[in-house]
Motif scaffolding. Structure first.
Motif, mmCIF file in Angstrom:
data_model
loop_
_atom_site.group_PDB
_atom_site.id
_atom_site.type_symbol
_atom_site.label_atom_id
_atom_site.label_comp_id
_atom_site.label_asym_id
_atom_site.label_seq_id
_atom_site.Cartn_x
_atom_site.Cartn_y
_atom_site.Cartn_z
ATOM 1 N N THR A 189 1.443 43.739 -13.233
ATOM 2 C CA THR A 189 0.966 43.647 -11.849
ATOM 3 C C THR A 189 1.994 42.930 -10.981
ATOM 4 N N ALA B 37 5.159 44.894 -10.545
ATOM 5 C CA ALA B 37 4.968 46.061 -9.686
ATOM 6 C C ALA B 37 4.851 45.681 -8.211
ATOM 7 N N LEU B 38 4.206 44.565 -7.930
ATOM 8 C CA LEU B 38 3.828 44.298 -6.538
ATOM 9 C C LEU B 38 4.738 43.316 -5.809
ATOM 10 N N ASP C 205 9.298 37.373 -2.109
ATOM 11 C CA ASP C 205 7.865 37.290 -1.791
ATOM 12 C C ASP C 205 7.274 35.994 -2.327
ATOM 13 N N ARG D 165 2.789 37.497 -0.356
ATOM 14 C CA ARG D 165 2.487 38.857 -0.774
ATOM 15 C C ARG D 165 1.100 38.932 -1.387
ATOM 16 N N LEU D 166 0.804 37.950 -2.220
ATOM 17 C CA LEU D 166 -0.506 38.041 -2.854
ATOM 18 C C LEU D 166 -1.036 36.679 -3.278
ATOM 19 N N LEU E 163 -2.854 41.113 -0.694
ATOM 20 C CA LEU E 163 -3.371 41.614 -1.958
ATOM 21 C C LEU E 163 -3.894 40.420 -2.758
ATOM 22 N N ARG F 209 -8.242 45.921 -2.078
ATOM 23 C CA ARG F 209 -7.028 45.088 -2.089
ATOM 24 C C ARG F 209 -6.959 44.193 -3.323
ATOM 25 N N LEU G 261 -3.126 51.064 -6.367
ATOM 26 C CA LEU G 261 -2.741 49.836 -7.071
ATOM 27 C C LEU G 261 -2.570 50.097 -8.569
ATOM 28 N N ALA H 243 0.679 51.782 -9.175
ATOM 29 C CA ALA H 243 1.810 50.838 -9.074
ATOM 30 C C ALA H 243 1.931 50.009 -10.350
ATOM 31 N N VAL H 244 0.803 49.475 -10.812
ATOM 32 C CA VAL H 244 0.849 48.627 -12.009
ATOM 33 C C VAL H 244 1.288 49.449 -13.223
#
Ligand code: PMP
Ligand code: GLN
Length: 408
Positions: free
Chosen positions: A113, A116-117, A122, A182-183, A215, A244, A271, A274-275
């Protein structure tokens, strides 16, 4: 001393990982073995999970299910079982075809995760103290971790009883968000403090995420270990969060098979895609036959989950009472199978030194919470004990720990 290559004259381990060394769990489990101590450090049960689940794995192996590479997203039976579990427990519906991904434990889910994100630069906000792999994975992704510290707090319940818990300061969380965030990386029930974030706290987190368009990754591996009046509220159930939120679960904790390494991600299709893009280059796939067994485990009746929780609750109470009698300050956990203690009532304040000496002094191994902090001072006096052990083992550990007060 750092190992250098003769040509490049530079340390072998890259700069992103250099600060992490060996995990505290490996270090402390090795110490338990070498000193013959009771291991209340690393969080793994000392008895296996349900016999029928173990037999399901044997059957899958014998029937040749999963002995060759399973499908990248996970075997269909397990993806369907994960989706059914989320719906049955929380009313969350996920499409097993596009919104569920099976991983090599929650550990790989976290790694994939974040890889990927997160872009280099970030910021990732995580609740401190945090599970050690968060910091390492944020670093591997090139991100910057921004800790928000859970602080010890006393509150009086409706029954008049005083409870100590580690509490999230929502203002501190809001202040931590910047244009580079970012998250948010959330963990509830929380390892190592045992805090279960309340619906109010989670609602505030959700509102912040919506307001700042963030996210959220939520590690809920202890979802079934919530005690007493507390409730586990999956972040994805709150308004604005379904699309999200990446939710992470694991069979290791819930079914007491930590060695099988079956975890999962549930999230919206974009999502999950992406992961999966990162996951396919980490392990590609894992745990073939165990995936079939976990599919059966997730469909166990509520009586299994209730009995598991009741057993851990009794163990929590046994260890918490014993630690209090031994002179520790105890934060009775609302969730997980860990109890965090304050060692200052014993006349010491360095959890690291305490844990390194504990096997020699009392024949017990514990984990210094400081390793889960960037602000090491904030975590220095706290020490974590695991109670996912047989009752007789916990009783013996308590009787050994009681000698500490007399020989301190
Ligand atoms: N998250 C937390 C909070 C944990 O305590 C652990 C340890 N079990 C993990 C993730 C990793 O889980 P797994 O063993 O499924 O990789
Ligand atoms: N999650 C376990 C704990 O907190 C340890 C898992 C591991 O060794 N990486 O004790």
């Amino acid at each position: 001393m750092a190992v250098m290559t003769s040509s490049a004259r530079r340390p072998l381990l890259n700069r992103r990982l250099a600060e992490f060394g060996t995990t505290i769990f490996a270090e402390m489990s090795a110490l338990a073995l070498s000193t013959g101590s009771i291991n209340l450090g690393q969080g793994f049960p000392d008895t296996d999970g349900p016999e029928e689940v173990r037999e399901a794995a044997v059957r899958a192996l014998r029937d040749g299910r999963g002995n060759q590479y399973p499908p990248g997203p996970g075997v269909p039976e397990l993806r369907a079982a994960i989706a059914a579990h989320q719906e049955r427990r929380y009313g969350l519906t996920y499409d097993p075809g596009t919104e569920v991904l099976v991983t090599a434990g929650a550990t790989e889910a976290i790694a994939a995760t974040l890889l990927a994100l997160v872009e280099p630069g970030d910021e990732v906000i995580a609740l401190e103290p945090y599970y050690d792999s968060y910091a390492a994975c944020i670093a591997m992704a090139g991100g910057t971790r921004v800790p928000v510290t859970l602080r010890p707090h006393e509150e009086t319940g409706a029954d008049g009883a005083v409870r100590r818990r580690f509490r999230l300061d929502l203002d501190e969380l809001r202040d931590a968000v910047t244009d580079n965030t970012r998250l948010l990386l959330i963990n509830t029930p929380h390892n190592p403090t045992g805090t279960v974030l309340t619906r109010e706290e989670l609602t505030a987190i959700a509102e912040l995420a919506v307001e700042r368009d963030l996210l959220v990754v939520t590690d809920e591996v202890y979802e079934h270990l919530v005690f007493g009046g507390s409730e586990h509220v999956p972040l994805a159930t709150l308004p604005g969060m379904r699309g999200r939120t990446v939710s992470i679960g694991s069979a290791g904790k819930t079914f007491s098979f930590t060695g099988w390494k079956v975890g999962w991600v549930t999230a919206s299709p974009d999502l999950v895609t992406a992961v999966r893009s990162a996951k396919q280059f980490l392990t590609y796939v894992s745990s073939g036959p165990f995936q079939y067994a976990v599919a059966e485990a997730l469909a166990l009746p509520d009586t299994y989950f209730d009995a598991f929780r009741a057993d851990m609750l009794a163990k929590r109470d046994l260890l918490s009472a014993g630690l209090a009698e031994a002179g520790f300050g105890v934060f009775t956990p609302a969730g997980t199978y860990f109890v965090t203690t304050d060692i200052r009532p014993l006349g010491v304040s360095d959890g690291f030194a305490f844990c390194r000496a504990l096997p020699e002094r009392a024949g017990v191994v514990a984990i210094p919470n400081a390793v889960f902090y960037d602000h090491r001072d904030a975590g220095a006096p706290f020490v974590r004990f695991a109670f996912c052990k047989q009752t007789s083992v916990l009783e013996e550990a308590v009787s050994r720990l009681k000698t500490l007060a007399t020989v301190a």
